[in-house]
Design a protein around this motif. Structure first.
Motif, PDB file in Angstrom:
ATOM      1  N   ASP A 179       2.537  11.838 -15.127  1.00  0.00           N
ATOM      2  CA  ASP A 179       1.388  11.531 -15.983  1.00  0.00           C
ATOM      3  C   ASP A 179       0.601  10.451 -15.257  1.00  0.00           C
ATOM      4  OD1 ASP A 179      -0.355  10.346 -17.849  1.00  0.00           O
ATOM      5  OD2 ASP A 179       1.021  10.618 -19.521  1.00  0.00           O
ATOM      6  N   THR A 180      -0.575  10.819 -14.690  1.00  0.00           N
ATOM      7  CA  THR A 180      -1.325   9.864 -13.864  1.00  0.00           C
ATOM      8  C   THR A 180      -1.912   8.726 -14.687  1.00  0.00           C
ATOM      9  OG1 THR A 180      -3.301  11.252 -14.029  1.00  0.00           O
ATOM     10  CG2 THR A 180      -1.902  11.533 -12.081  1.00  0.00           C
ATOM     11  N   GLY A 181      -2.096   8.932 -15.991  1.00  0.00           N
ATOM     12  CA  GLY A 181      -2.529   7.852 -16.868  1.00  0.00           C
ATOM     13  C   GLY A 181      -3.688   7.055 -16.321  1.00  0.00           C
ATOM     14  N   THR A 182      -3.496   5.728 -16.211  1.00  0.00           N
ATOM     15  CA  THR A 182      -4.571   4.832 -15.758  1.00  0.00           C
ATOM     16  C   THR A 182      -4.442   4.466 -14.291  1.00  0.00           C
ATOM     17  OG1 THR A 182      -3.239   2.948 -16.495  1.00  0.00           O
ATOM     18  CG2 THR A 182      -4.859   3.809 -18.050  1.00  0.00           C
ATOM     19  N   CYS A 183      -3.516   5.112 -13.545  1.00  0.00           N
ATOM     20  CA  CYS A 183      -3.387   4.754 -12.132  1.00  0.00           C
ATOM     21  C   CYS A 183      -4.641   5.192 -11.385  1.00  0.00           C
ATOM     22  CB  CYS A 183      -2.139   5.394 -11.524  1.00  0.00           C
ATOM     23  SG  CYS A 183      -2.312   7.119 -11.045  1.00  0.00           S
ATOM     24  N   HIS A 184      -4.936   4.512 -10.311  1.00  0.00           N
ATOM     25  CA  HIS A 184      -6.150   4.825  -9.551  1.00  0.00           C
ATOM     26  C   HIS A 184      -5.942   4.373  -8.119  1.00  0.00           C
ATOM     27  CE1 HIS A 184      -7.006   0.513  -9.840  1.00  0.00           C
ATOM     28  NE2 HIS A 184      -6.768   0.613 -11.137  1.00  0.00           N
ATOM     29  N   GLY A 185      -6.999   4.503  -7.323  1.00  0.00           N
ATOM     30  CA  GLY A 185      -6.965   4.008  -5.949  1.00  0.00           C
ATOM     31  C   GLY A 185      -5.952   4.726  -5.091  1.00  0.00           C
ATOM     32  N   ASN A 186      -5.174   3.949  -4.307  1.00  0.00           N
ATOM     33  CA  ASN A 186      -4.284   4.547  -3.317  1.00  0.00           C
ATOM     34  C   ASN A 186      -3.162   5.369  -3.962  1.00  0.00           C
ATOM     35  OD1 ASN A 186      -3.247   1.996  -4.287  1.00  0.00           O
ATOM     36  ND2 ASN A 186      -1.661   2.122  -2.715  1.00  0.00           N
ATOM     37  N   ILE A 187      -2.726   4.993  -5.162  1.00  0.00           N
ATOM     38  CA  ILE A 187      -1.647   5.745  -5.812  1.00  0.00           C
ATOM     39  C   ILE A 187      -2.137   7.129  -6.205  1.00  0.00           C
ATOM     40  CG2 ILE A 187      -0.105   5.844  -7.805  1.00  0.00           C
ATOM     41  CD1 ILE A 187       0.060   2.826  -7.761  1.00  0.00           C
ATOM     42  N   ASP A 212       0.806  -1.210   0.000  1.00  0.00           N
ATOM     43  CA  ASP A 212       0.000   0.000   0.000  1.00  0.00           C
ATOM     44  C   ASP A 212       0.846   1.269   0.000  1.00  0.00           C
ATOM     45  OD1 ASP A 212      -2.341  -1.411  -0.069  1.00  0.00           O
ATOM     46  OD2 ASP A 212      -2.695  -1.332   2.097  1.00  0.00           O
ATOM     47  N   ASP A 213       1.998   1.235   0.707  1.00  0.00           N
ATOM     48  CA  ASP A 213       2.809   2.443   0.795  1.00  0.00           C
ATOM     49  C   ASP A 213       3.931   2.470  -0.238  1.00  0.00           C
ATOM     50  OD1 ASP A 213       4.382   0.454   1.812  1.00  0.00           O
ATOM     51  OD2 ASP A 213       4.988   1.533   3.629  1.00  0.00           O
ATOM     52  N   GLY A 214       3.858   1.584  -1.237  1.00  0.00           N
ATOM     53  CA  GLY A 214       4.912   1.538  -2.245  1.00  0.00           C
ATOM     54  C   GLY A 214       5.050   2.827  -3.014  1.00  0.00           C
ATOM     55  N   ALA A 215       3.922   3.400  -3.427  1.00  0.00           N
ATOM     56  CA  ALA A 215       3.965   4.645  -4.188  1.00  0.00           C
ATOM     57  C   ALA A 215       4.511   5.789  -3.337  1.00  0.00           C
ATOM     58  CB  ALA A 215       2.571   4.989  -4.706  1.00  0.00           C
ATOM     59  N   LEU A 251      -1.045  10.923  -4.706  1.00  0.00           N
ATOM     60  CA  LEU A 251      -0.559  11.999  -5.571  1.00  0.00           C
ATOM     61  C   LEU A 251      -1.380  13.266  -5.389  1.00  0.00           C
ATOM     62  CD1 LEU A 251       0.155   9.983  -8.845  1.00  0.00           C
ATOM     63  CD2 LEU A 251       1.854  11.052  -7.352  1.00  0.00           C
ATOM     64  N   PHE A 252      -2.708  13.136  -5.375  1.00  0.00           N
ATOM     65  CA  PHE A 252      -3.568  14.299  -5.213  1.00  0.00           C
ATOM     66  C   PHE A 252      -3.292  15.003  -3.883  1.00  0.00           C
ATOM     67  CE2 PHE A 252      -7.204  12.547  -8.086  1.00  0.00           C
ATOM     68  CZ  PHE A 252      -6.423  12.818  -9.184  1.00  0.00           C
ATOM     69  N   GLU A 253      -3.064  14.218  -2.862  1.00  0.00           N
ATOM     70  CA  GLU A 253      -2.906  14.777  -1.525  1.00  0.00           C
ATOM     71  C   GLU A 253      -1.568  15.488  -1.342  1.00  0.00           C
ATOM     72  OE1 GLU A 253      -3.451  13.379   3.160  1.00  0.00           O
ATOM     73  OE2 GLU A 253      -3.409  11.878   1.553  1.00  0.00           O
ATOM     74  N   THR A 254      -0.516  14.997  -2.005  1.00  0.00           N
ATOM     75  CA  THR A 254       0.827  15.530  -1.768  1.00  0.00           C
ATOM     76  C   THR A 254       1.344  16.439  -2.884  1.00  0.00           C
ATOM     77  OG1 THR A 254       1.813  13.537  -2.746  1.00  0.00           O
ATOM     78  CG2 THR A 254       1.474  13.542  -0.359  1.00  0.00           C
ATOM     79  N   ALA A 255       0.595  16.575  -3.967  1.00  0.00           N
ATOM     80  CA  ALA A 255       1.076  17.366  -5.108  1.00  0.00           C
ATOM     81  C   ALA A 255       1.271  18.829  -4.726  1.00  0.00           C
ATOM     82  CB  ALA A 255       0.089  17.261  -6.267  1.00  0.00           C
ATOM     83  N   ASP A 256       2.380  19.401  -5.193  1.00  0.00           N
ATOM     84  CA  ASP A 256       2.579  20.844  -5.066  1.00  0.00           C
ATOM     85  C   ASP A 256       1.734  21.589  -6.089  1.00  0.00           C
ATOM     86  OD1 ASP A 256       4.907  21.196  -3.066  1.00  0.00           O
ATOM     87  OD2 ASP A 256       5.616  19.623  -4.409  1.00  0.00           O
ATOM     88  N   LYS A 257       1.469  20.926  -7.218  1.00  0.00           N
ATOM     89  CA  LYS A 257       0.646  21.527  -8.258  1.00  0.00           C
ATOM     90  C   LYS A 257      -0.076  20.428  -9.017  1.00  0.00           C
ATOM     91  CE  LYS A 257      -0.346  25.437 -10.488  1.00  0.00           C
ATOM     92  NZ  LYS A 257      -0.778  26.670  -9.808  1.00  0.00           N
ATOM     93  N   LEU A 258      -1.381  20.640  -9.225  1.00  0.00           N
ATOM     94  CA  LEU A 258      -2.182  19.751 -10.062  1.00  0.00           C
ATOM     95  C   LEU A 258      -2.541  20.488 -11.340  1.00  0.00           C
ATOM     96  CD1 LEU A 258      -4.683  18.193  -7.473  1.00  0.00           C
ATOM     97  CD2 LEU A 258      -3.019  16.915  -8.826  1.00  0.00           C
ATOM     98  N   TYR A 259      -2.461  19.766 -12.457  1.00  0.00           N
ATOM     99  CA  TYR A 259      -2.894  20.318 -13.742  1.00  0.00           C
ATOM    100  C   TYR A 259      -4.005  19.421 -14.268  1.00  0.00           C
ATOM    101  CZ  TYR A 259       1.524  22.933 -13.666  1.00  0.00           C
ATOM    102  OH  TYR A 259       2.576  23.759 -13.321  1.00  0.00           O
ATOM    103  N   LEU A 260      -5.201  19.977 -14.361  1.00  0.00           N
ATOM    104  CA  LEU A 260      -6.336  19.242 -14.925  1.00  0.00           C
ATOM    105  C   LEU A 260      -6.385  19.512 -16.430  1.00  0.00           C
ATOM    106  CD1 LEU A 260      -8.965  17.597 -14.809  1.00  0.00           C
ATOM    107  CD2 LEU A 260     -10.162  19.729 -14.255  1.00  0.00           C
TER     108      LEU A 260
END
Length: 406
Positions: free
Chosen positions: A262-270, A242-245, A274-283
């Motif tokens: 590039d978040t691509g097809t990743c989902h779930g805990n990964i 679970d904490d691999g990412a 990423l969303f929680e720790t990102a300094d910047k998100l680009y939608l």
């Protein structure tokens, strides 16, 4: 910009040299060889004020500036570095033992004055003094810049890859791009590269994952951009730990100044991590109803968790009007302003995909916007509008694009 980036050794002082004359630059590098120093960066021209890299982020302890090529420019460079970076020691370098020149360089902020030719004893003495003044440096974690699509097919990988290339050039720092499209990732292909190892190898070997192991999985593009690719073979993947990412991205942020994902097809805990720790998100969205609807849903999800504070909305393949949808309608559908508009350049993007030569290596309207995004990400001002163009190459002079961020 640097023309010969090399990685510095942890037990030595890292040096950047700014010497426009190629012969004298080679002489200086040769004279420094064999000392407790490593040449981290070589500059073949005096960088302008707005082009100065963050030497601290480049892990450069010392910057040597040649005075002989153009004294006024050299002194200005010394002043600019010293006014923005108090942690890096600046040294002046000249073939003349001129007291007036020494005084000017010291007044500009230089801590040492080196006279050619340098004897081994002089080098050792000078850099011993510098070493004794060096504070203990703790590198701040690299910035995590996460690109997420509103739906499939909006050009996420094209935007992410070329942004990472532009950021490598504009920042002069260490940049890595990570492809989390586990099934059909295309970042390596788009860069004309083939991966033997991938991000999946990192996540399947969390117990042995450290910076040395991770370095064996990386690709290195000619631009200096590091690439952690997706697998070449199609397969299903679920992280066994679970904490691999979290461990993977901590190591990446320790080793690189910018981690572009590039978040691509990743989902779930990964994806959540990423969303929680990102300094910047680009939608990344486009002006179609499905994309805007999904973008609104994703923005609502992020806002509910207070993860949208540092988010930019990027409209890809932008036209002022797409069918019945114009920019005003798109803004209303998303519920927030558009930050960046990447113009529609399908033919250029398709040609880049087929050739393996990324858009960011050439001049086109798409590249100009991505350069602006990269400059903003690394803290540089937007390029002003310039009617005349000298042409663009990745390592040469660049077209100055119109500002597009609001």
């Amino acid at each position: 910009m640097p023309d010969n980036p090399n990685s510095s050794k942890s037990n030595t002082l890292s040096v950047a040299v700014i010497v426009p004359d190629a012969r004298r630059r080679r002489v200086l590098v040769t004279e420094l060889a064999g000392s407790q120093l490593s040449i981290g960066q070589e500059f073949a021209a005096y960088p302008a004020r707005d082009e100065l890299p963050d030497f601290a982020k480049l892990s450069c302890d010392i910057v040597i500036v040649d005075l002989d090529d153009e004294v006024e420019q050299a002194v200005a460079v010394i002043e600019n570095i010293c006014s923005h970076d108090t942690a890096t020691t600046v040294m002046a370098y000249s073939s003349r033992n001129d007291p007036t020149l020494m005084r000017r360089s010291m007044q500009a902020g230089a801590r040492e004055f080196l006279v050619e030719p340098l004897s081994p004893a002089a080098v050792a003495e000078t850099f011993a003094r510098t070493s004794s003044r060096q504070p203990v440096k703790v590198k701040p974690p690299g910035k995590l810049l996460v690109f997420v699509p509103s739906k499939g097919g909006v050009g996420l990988t094209t935007v992410t890859t070329n942004f990472a290339l532009a950021l490598t050039k504009e920042s002069g720092a260490k940049v890595v791009v990570v492809d989390l499209d586990f099934q059909l990732g295309e970042i390596a292909t788009g860069l004309g590269m083939v991966a033997n190892f991938s991000v999946v190898d990192a996540l399947l070997n969390v117990a042995r994952l450290d910076k040395e192991f991770l370095s064996t999985l990386m690709l290195k593009h000619s631009s200096g951009l590091a690439v952690l690719s997706s697998p070449e073979d199609y397969n299903f993947f679920r992280s066994p730990v679970d904490d691999g990412a979290a461990k993977l991205f901590k190591i990446l942020r320790d080793e690189y100044d910018y981690v572009v994902v590039d978040t691509g097809t990743c989902h779930g805990n990964i994806q959540e991590a990423l969303f929680e720790t990102a300094d910047k998100l680009y939608l990344i969205a486009e002006m179609t109803f499905p994309s805007l609807r999904n973008g609104h849903r994703l923005l609502a999800f992020l806002s509910d968790r207070d993860w949208s504070r540092n988010l930019d909305v990027v409209l890809n393949r932008f036209n002022s009007r797409h069918g019945e949808i114009d920019e005003r309608s798109a803004t209303k559908a998303l519920g927030r302003p558009i930050n960046w508009r990447i113009p529609n350049g399908f033919a250029a993007a398709r040609a880049a995909e087929d050739s393996g030569v990324p858009l960011a290596m050439e001049d086109c309207p798409i590249t100009r916007v991505l350069v602006q995004m990269a400059r903003t990400a690394c803290g540089k001002p937007l390029n002003p509008e310039k009617k005349a163009s000298r042409g663009f190459t990745f390592f040469g002079s660049k077209t100055l694009p119109d500002p597009v961020k609001i």
